[in-house]
Design an enzyme around this catalytic site. Structure first.
Site, PDB file in Angstrom:
ATOM      1  N   GLU A  19      -1.210  -8.540   4.237  1.00 42.26           N
ATOM      2  CA  GLU A  19      -1.254  -9.096   5.375  1.00 42.26           C
ATOM      3  C   GLU A  19      -2.550  -9.209   5.814  1.00 42.26           C
ATOM      4  O   GLU A  19      -2.886  -9.805   6.876  1.00 42.26           O
ATOM      5  CB  GLU A  19      -0.454  -8.083   6.244  1.00 42.26           C
ATOM      6  CG  GLU A  19      -1.028  -6.905   6.864  1.00 42.26           C
ATOM      7  CD  GLU A  19      -1.149  -5.720   5.931  1.00 42.26           C
ATOM      8  OE1 GLU A  19      -1.865  -4.928   6.094  1.00 42.26           O
ATOM      9  OE2 GLU A  19      -0.644  -5.979   4.591  1.00 42.26           O
TER      10      GLU A  19
ATOM     11  N   CYS B  91       0.773  -1.164   0.135  1.00 40.57           N
ATOM     12  CA  CYS B  91       0.141   0.031  -0.012  1.00 40.57           C
ATOM     13  C   CYS B  91       0.680   1.263  -0.057  1.00 40.57           C
ATOM     14  O   CYS B  91       1.747   1.539  -0.902  1.00 40.57           O
ATOM     15  CB  CYS B  91      -0.956   0.031   1.182  1.00 40.57           C
ATOM     16  SG  CYS B  91      -2.298   1.166   1.015  1.00 40.57           S
TER      17      CYS B  91
ATOM     18  N   HIS C 112      -3.121  -4.738   0.785  1.00 47.71           N
ATOM     19  CA  HIS C 112      -2.632  -5.284   1.948  1.00 47.71           C
ATOM     20  C   HIS C 112      -2.560  -6.659   2.025  1.00 47.71           C
ATOM     21  O   HIS C 112      -3.481  -7.375   2.531  1.00 47.71           O
ATOM     22  CB  HIS C 112      -3.528  -4.438   3.194  1.00 47.71           C
ATOM     23  CG  HIS C 112      -3.297  -3.072   3.323  1.00 47.71           C
ATOM     24  ND1 HIS C 112      -2.492  -2.692   4.280  1.00 47.71           N
ATOM     25  CD2 HIS C 112      -3.924  -1.903   2.807  1.00 47.71           C
ATOM     26  CE1 HIS C 112      -2.653  -1.415   4.311  1.00 47.71           C
ATOM     27  NE2 HIS C 112      -3.535  -0.860   3.272  1.00 47.71           N
TER      28      HIS C 112
END
Length: 264
Positions: free
Chosen positions: A219, A116, A217
């Site tokens: 994660e 990001c 993102h």
């Protein structure tokens, strides 16, 4: 082999706990650190401090990979632009430290991965610019609908790219929360994924080394592609560590293919 150390620069935000309210705190959402650990590496958090700008190389000496995480908007003055009214208040010291680390990591051949904001930092570090507010040009809602809530949309990966060799599919959904995007690409970068509206969703270098940024993102959405991306990055960091132990100045460029194969 020793678990590779992955450097991550902390953000600074007010935090509250009990009677302690709005205390300036250096940290990151745990999801970043947990994902790095799950991928087989150990995160090492660096606070954004002036003292580190004096010699960013000292930090790189202690790690095998650089992870540029998400966060607030990059200061537009760093790429020659006037701030947009929709921008966050920047943390200039974090911007400057991450840019310095990204540049020196590239010089060393150290693997770099940006998520990001991290992709945007990477682009600026290599001389690129950013589109400051997508809502001025396209429908912003697929990229960031409700502030503070991740949205989902599909991305399409460009064939023949390093990203293509890492991901299982060329079309998949990602977790998104951003209002800025890459405008002019930095030196040596190509766009390796895009959204349905044409917004650049991933970038990578073309020299065969491991340097990738994604506008989403990973994660926050480890399956189906997020963990594979971070594992490939960790694999590159492991190869870099081995090359450094063997006396090389960087992981061999030709190692990229083997890294991707081992992560699949």
């Amino acid at each position: 082999m020793t678990v590779p150390l992955i450097g991550v620069v902390a953000d600074r935000k007010p935090a509250s706990s009990g009677a302690w309210v709005d205390i300036p705190t250096d940290g990151l959402p745990h999801s970043y650190l947990s994902a790095i650990e799950q991928a087989g590496a150990a995160p090492l958090l660096f606070p954004a401090l002036d003292v580190h700008l004096d010699d960013p190389g000292r930090l790189l000496d202690r790690i095998e990979g650089l992870f540029l995480s998400g966060g607030r908007d990059v200061d537009p003055h760093l790429y020659g632009a006037t701030p947009h009214p929709a921008n966050d208040e920047p943390l200039r010291i974090r911007d400057e430290l991450e840019i310095a680390l990204a540049r020196q990591a590239r010089e060393r051949g150290m693997p770099v991965f940006g998520a990001c904001r991290g992709m945007q930092v990477l682009n600026v570090a290599l001389g690129g610019t950013l589109e400051q507010h997508l809502g001025d040009r396209v429908d912003l809602s697929p990229h960031r609908d409700v502030y503070g809530v991740h949205t989902a949309h599909s991305v399409t990966v460009a064939p023949g790219t390093l990203l293509d060799r890492i991901t299982r599919d060329r079309d998949f959904d990602i977790s998104s929360h951003h209002h800025q995007a890459v405008d002019r690409l930095g030196e040596g970068l190509i766009a390796s994924a895009s959204a349905p509206d044409g917004v650049v969703e991933a970038i990578e270098t073309t020299d065969g080394g491991f340097c990738i940024g994604v506008q989403w993102h990973p994660e926050e959405r480890l399956e189906p592609e997020g963990l594979a991306l971070i594992r490939a990055f960790v694999g590159a960091a492991r190869a870099y560590a081995q090359g450094r132990a063997d006396g090389a100045t960087a992981a061999p460029i030709s190692a990229a293919a083997a890294i991707v194969e081992s992560a699949s």
